[in-house]
Design a protein around this motif. Structure first.
Motif, PDB file in Angstrom:
ATOM      1  N   LYS A  19       0.832  -1.202   0.000  1.00  0.00           N
ATOM      2  CA  LYS A  19       0.000   0.000   0.000  1.00  0.00           C
ATOM      3  C   LYS A  19       0.869   1.255   0.000  1.00  0.00           C
ATOM      4  CE  LYS A  19      -3.861   2.075   2.447  1.00  0.00           C
ATOM      5  NZ  LYS A  19      -4.765   1.979   3.586  1.00  0.00           N
ATOM      6  N   GLU A  20       1.931   1.222   0.781  1.00  0.00           N
ATOM      7  CA  GLU A  20       2.852   2.356   0.855  1.00  0.00           C
ATOM      8  C   GLU A  20       3.540   2.609  -0.496  1.00  0.00           C
ATOM      9  OE1 GLU A  20       7.178   3.003   2.869  1.00  0.00           O
ATOM     10  OE2 GLU A  20       5.641   2.085   4.131  1.00  0.00           O
ATOM     11  N   LYS A  21       3.975   1.544  -1.149  1.00  0.00           N
ATOM     12  CA  LYS A  21       4.660   1.674  -2.443  1.00  0.00           C
ATOM     13  C   LYS A  21       3.700   2.156  -3.537  1.00  0.00           C
ATOM     14  CE  LYS A  21       8.895   0.508  -1.561  1.00  0.00           C
ATOM     15  NZ  LYS A  21      10.034   1.357  -1.831  1.00  0.00           N
ATOM     16  N   LYS A  22       2.456   1.702  -3.500  1.00  0.00           N
ATOM     17  CA  LYS A  22       1.482   2.158  -4.488  1.00  0.00           C
ATOM     18  C   LYS A  22       1.178   3.638  -4.313  1.00  0.00           C
ATOM     19  CE  LYS A  22      -0.792  -2.096  -5.814  1.00  0.00           C
ATOM     20  NZ  LYS A  22      -2.067  -2.806  -5.956  1.00  0.00           N
ATOM     21  N   LEU A  23       1.122   4.087  -3.069  1.00  0.00           N
ATOM     22  CA  LEU A  23       0.915   5.508  -2.815  1.00  0.00           C
ATOM     23  C   LEU A  23       2.114   6.318  -3.304  1.00  0.00           C
ATOM     24  CD1 LEU A  23      -0.900   7.669  -1.550  1.00  0.00           C
ATOM     25  CD2 LEU A  23       0.315   7.295   0.593  1.00  0.00           C
ATOM     26  N   LEU A  24       3.316   5.792  -3.097  1.00  0.00           N
ATOM     27  CA  LEU A  24       4.524   6.450  -3.586  1.00  0.00           C
ATOM     28  C   LEU A  24       4.514   6.523  -5.106  1.00  0.00           C
ATOM     29  CD1 LEU A  24       7.373   7.633  -3.119  1.00  0.00           C
ATOM     30  CD2 LEU A  24       8.227   5.292  -3.184  1.00  0.00           C
ATOM     31  N   LEU A  25       4.092   5.457  -5.771  1.00  0.00           N
ATOM     32  CA  LEU A  25       4.023   5.452  -7.230  1.00  0.00           C
ATOM     33  C   LEU A  25       3.032   6.505  -7.728  1.00  0.00           C
ATOM     34  CD1 LEU A  25       4.870   4.120  -9.904  1.00  0.00           C
ATOM     35  CD2 LEU A  25       2.977   2.536  -9.593  1.00  0.00           C
ATOM     36  N   PHE A  26       1.898   6.611  -7.063  1.00  0.00           N
ATOM     37  CA  PHE A  26       0.912   7.627  -7.429  1.00  0.00           C
ATOM     38  C   PHE A  26       1.506   9.025  -7.301  1.00  0.00           C
ATOM     39  CE2 PHE A  26      -2.420  10.592  -6.069  1.00  0.00           C
ATOM     40  CZ  PHE A  26      -3.249  10.534  -7.182  1.00  0.00           C
ATOM     41  N   THR A  27       2.210   9.266  -6.209  1.00  0.00           N
ATOM     42  CA  THR A  27       2.834  10.570  -5.980  1.00  0.00           C
ATOM     43  C   THR A  27       3.890  10.868  -7.040  1.00  0.00           C
ATOM     44  OG1 THR A  27       2.504  10.245  -3.607  1.00  0.00           O
ATOM     45  CG2 THR A  27       4.017  11.982  -4.262  1.00  0.00           C
ATOM     46  N   LEU A  28       4.695   9.865  -7.375  1.00  0.00           N
ATOM     47  CA  LEU A  28       5.722  10.062  -8.391  1.00  0.00           C
ATOM     48  C   LEU A  28       5.117  10.365  -9.753  1.00  0.00           C
ATOM     49  CD1 LEU A  28       8.259   7.247  -7.452  1.00  0.00           C
ATOM     50  CD2 LEU A  28       8.572   9.702  -7.164  1.00  0.00           C
ATOM     51  N   LYS A  29       4.016   9.697 -10.087  1.00  0.00           N
ATOM     52  CA  LYS A  29       3.365   9.965 -11.368  1.00  0.00           C
ATOM     53  C   LYS A  29       2.802  11.381 -11.416  1.00  0.00           C
ATOM     54  CE  LYS A  29       2.113   5.309 -12.793  1.00  0.00           C
ATOM     55  NZ  LYS A  29       0.994   4.390 -13.081  1.00  0.00           N
ATOM     56  N   GLN A  30       2.282  11.844 -10.279  1.00  0.00           N
ATOM     57  CA  GLN A  30       1.772  13.219 -10.230  1.00  0.00           C
ATOM     58  C   GLN A  30       2.905  14.219 -10.401  1.00  0.00           C
ATOM     59  OE1 GLN A  30      -1.400  14.164 -10.214  1.00  0.00           O
ATOM     60  NE2 GLN A  30      -1.899  12.004 -10.358  1.00  0.00           N
ATOM     61  N   LYS A  31       4.030  13.947  -9.766  1.00  0.00           N
ATOM     62  CA  LYS A  31       5.186  14.829  -9.911  1.00  0.00           C
ATOM     63  C   LYS A  31       5.699  14.832 -11.343  1.00  0.00           C
ATOM     64  CE  LYS A  31       7.004  14.807  -5.227  1.00  0.00           C
ATOM     65  NZ  LYS A  31       8.166  14.480  -4.397  1.00  0.00           N
ATOM     66  N   LEU A  32       5.630  13.691 -12.012  1.00  0.00           N
ATOM     67  CA  LEU A  32       6.070  13.610 -13.398  1.00  0.00           C
ATOM     68  C   LEU A  32       5.192  14.480 -14.295  1.00  0.00           C
ATOM     69  CD1 LEU A  32       8.008  12.178 -15.423  1.00  0.00           C
ATOM     70  CD2 LEU A  32       6.199  10.488 -15.725  1.00  0.00           C
ATOM     71  N   LYS A  33       3.899  14.452 -14.058  1.00  0.00           N
ATOM     72  CA  LYS A  33       2.982  15.234 -14.879  1.00  0.00           C
ATOM     73  C   LYS A  33       3.128  16.736 -14.641  1.00  0.00           C
ATOM     74  CE  LYS A  33      -0.530  11.759 -15.615  1.00  0.00           C
ATOM     75  NZ  LYS A  33      -0.125  11.386 -16.937  1.00  0.00           N
ATOM     76  N   THR A  34       3.526  17.113 -13.443  1.00  0.00           N
ATOM     77  CA  THR A  34       3.686  18.538 -13.144  1.00  0.00           C
ATOM     78  C   THR A  34       5.132  18.999 -13.284  1.00  0.00           C
ATOM     79  OG1 THR A  34       3.922  18.065 -10.789  1.00  0.00           O
ATOM     80  CG2 THR A  34       1.707  18.583 -11.601  1.00  0.00           C
ATOM     81  N   MET A  35       5.963  18.149 -13.882  1.00  0.00           N
ATOM     82  CA  MET A  35       7.364  18.471 -14.169  1.00  0.00           C
ATOM     83  C   MET A  35       8.188  18.750 -12.901  1.00  0.00           C
ATOM     84  SD  MET A  35       7.377  18.175 -17.421  1.00  0.00           S
ATOM     85  CE  MET A  35       8.649  19.033 -18.279  1.00  0.00           C
ATOM     86  N   GLN A  36       7.854  18.096 -11.799  1.00  0.00           N
ATOM     87  CA  GLN A  36       8.600  18.274 -10.556  1.00  0.00           C
ATOM     88  C   GLN A  36       9.515  17.101 -10.251  1.00  0.00           C
ATOM     89  OE1 GLN A  36       5.527  18.833  -7.689  1.00  0.00           O
ATOM     90  NE2 GLN A  36       5.224  20.991  -8.205  1.00  0.00           N
ATOM     91  N   LEU A  37       9.423  16.055 -11.040  1.00  0.00           N
ATOM     92  CA  LEU A  37      10.218  14.854 -10.786  1.00  0.00           C
ATOM     93  C   LEU A  37      11.607  15.025 -11.381  1.00  0.00           C
ATOM     94  CD1 LEU A  37       9.980  12.018  -9.565  1.00  0.00           C
ATOM     95  CD2 LEU A  37       9.384  11.193 -11.817  1.00  0.00           C
ATOM     96  N   THR A  38      12.625  14.895 -10.546  1.00  0.00           N
ATOM     97  CA  THR A  38      13.990  15.096 -11.024  1.00  0.00           C
ATOM     98  C   THR A  38      14.594  13.817 -11.587  1.00  0.00           C
ATOM     99  OG1 THR A  38      14.834  14.693  -8.798  1.00  0.00           O
ATOM    100  CG2 THR A  38      14.438  16.976  -9.427  1.00  0.00           C
ATOM    101  N   ASN A  39      14.191  12.662 -11.053  1.00  0.00           N
ATOM    102  CA  ASN A  39      14.756  11.398 -11.510  1.00  0.00           C
ATOM    103  C   ASN A  39      13.627  10.453 -11.931  1.00  0.00           C
ATOM    104  OD1 ASN A  39      16.297   9.184 -12.010  1.00  0.00           O
ATOM    105  ND2 ASN A  39      16.968   8.869  -9.901  1.00  0.00           N
ATOM    106  N   PRO A  40      13.334  10.355 -13.228  1.00  0.00           N
ATOM    107  CA  PRO A  40      12.230   9.498 -13.671  1.00  0.00           C
ATOM    108  C   PRO A  40      12.476   8.012 -13.434  1.00  0.00           C
ATOM    109  CG  PRO A  40      13.146  10.757 -15.506  1.00  0.00           C
ATOM    110  CD  PRO A  40      13.923  11.100 -14.290  1.00  0.00           C
ATOM    111  N   ASN A  41      13.700   7.616 -13.142  1.00  0.00           N
ATOM    112  CA  ASN A  41      13.992   6.210 -12.866  1.00  0.00           C
ATOM    113  C   ASN A  41      13.360   5.744 -11.557  1.00  0.00           C
ATOM    114  OD1 ASN A  41      15.476   5.890 -15.193  1.00  0.00           O
ATOM    115  ND2 ASN A  41      17.386   6.496 -14.217  1.00  0.00           N
ATOM    116  N   GLU A  42      12.959   6.681 -10.712  1.00  0.00           N
ATOM    117  CA  GLU A  42      12.301   6.308  -9.458  1.00  0.00           C
ATOM    118  C   GLU A  42      10.997   5.573  -9.726  1.00  0.00           C
ATOM    119  OE1 GLU A  42      12.086   9.335  -6.295  1.00  0.00           O
ATOM    120  OE2 GLU A  42      13.369  10.533  -7.606  1.00  0.00           O
ATOM    121  N   ILE A  43      10.301   5.946 -10.804  1.00  0.00           N
ATOM    122  CA  ILE A  43       9.043   5.280 -11.147  1.00  0.00           C
ATOM    123  C   ILE A  43       9.307   3.825 -11.481  1.00  0.00           C
ATOM    124  CG2 ILE A  43       7.162   5.207 -12.828  1.00  0.00           C
ATOM    125  CD1 ILE A  43       7.290   8.247 -12.932  1.00  0.00           C
TER     126      ILE A  43
END
Length: 64
Positions: A19-43
């Motif tokens: 559950k924790e990892k799925k929430l993290l994945l959701f957050t990372l995808k949101q950051k990717l869409k708003t151009m705030q993600l610095t390292n896309p390999n985290e996804i």
């Protein structure tokens, strides 16, 4: 995260971690869409962790 770290945990701990990892994945995808993600390999790494946790859960259910 390695599979050897996961195989010693019980199913309830694995479900909480999943559950924790799925929430993290959701957050990372949101950051990717708003151009705030610095390292896309985290996804990719998070998706791999989710797959490892699912494997450990199914292995624990078969063993029980």
């Amino acid at each position: 995260m390695k599979y050897t770290e996961l195989k010693d945990k019980n199913v309830s701990e694995l479900n909480a971690l999943l559950k924790e990892k799925k929430l993290l994945l959701f957050t990372l995808k949101q950051k990717l869409k708003t151009m705030q993600l610095t390292n896309p390999n985290e996804i990719r790494d998070t998706k791999k962790d989710i797959a490892k946790i699912n494997t450990a859960i199914s292995a624990a259910k078969q063993g029980a």
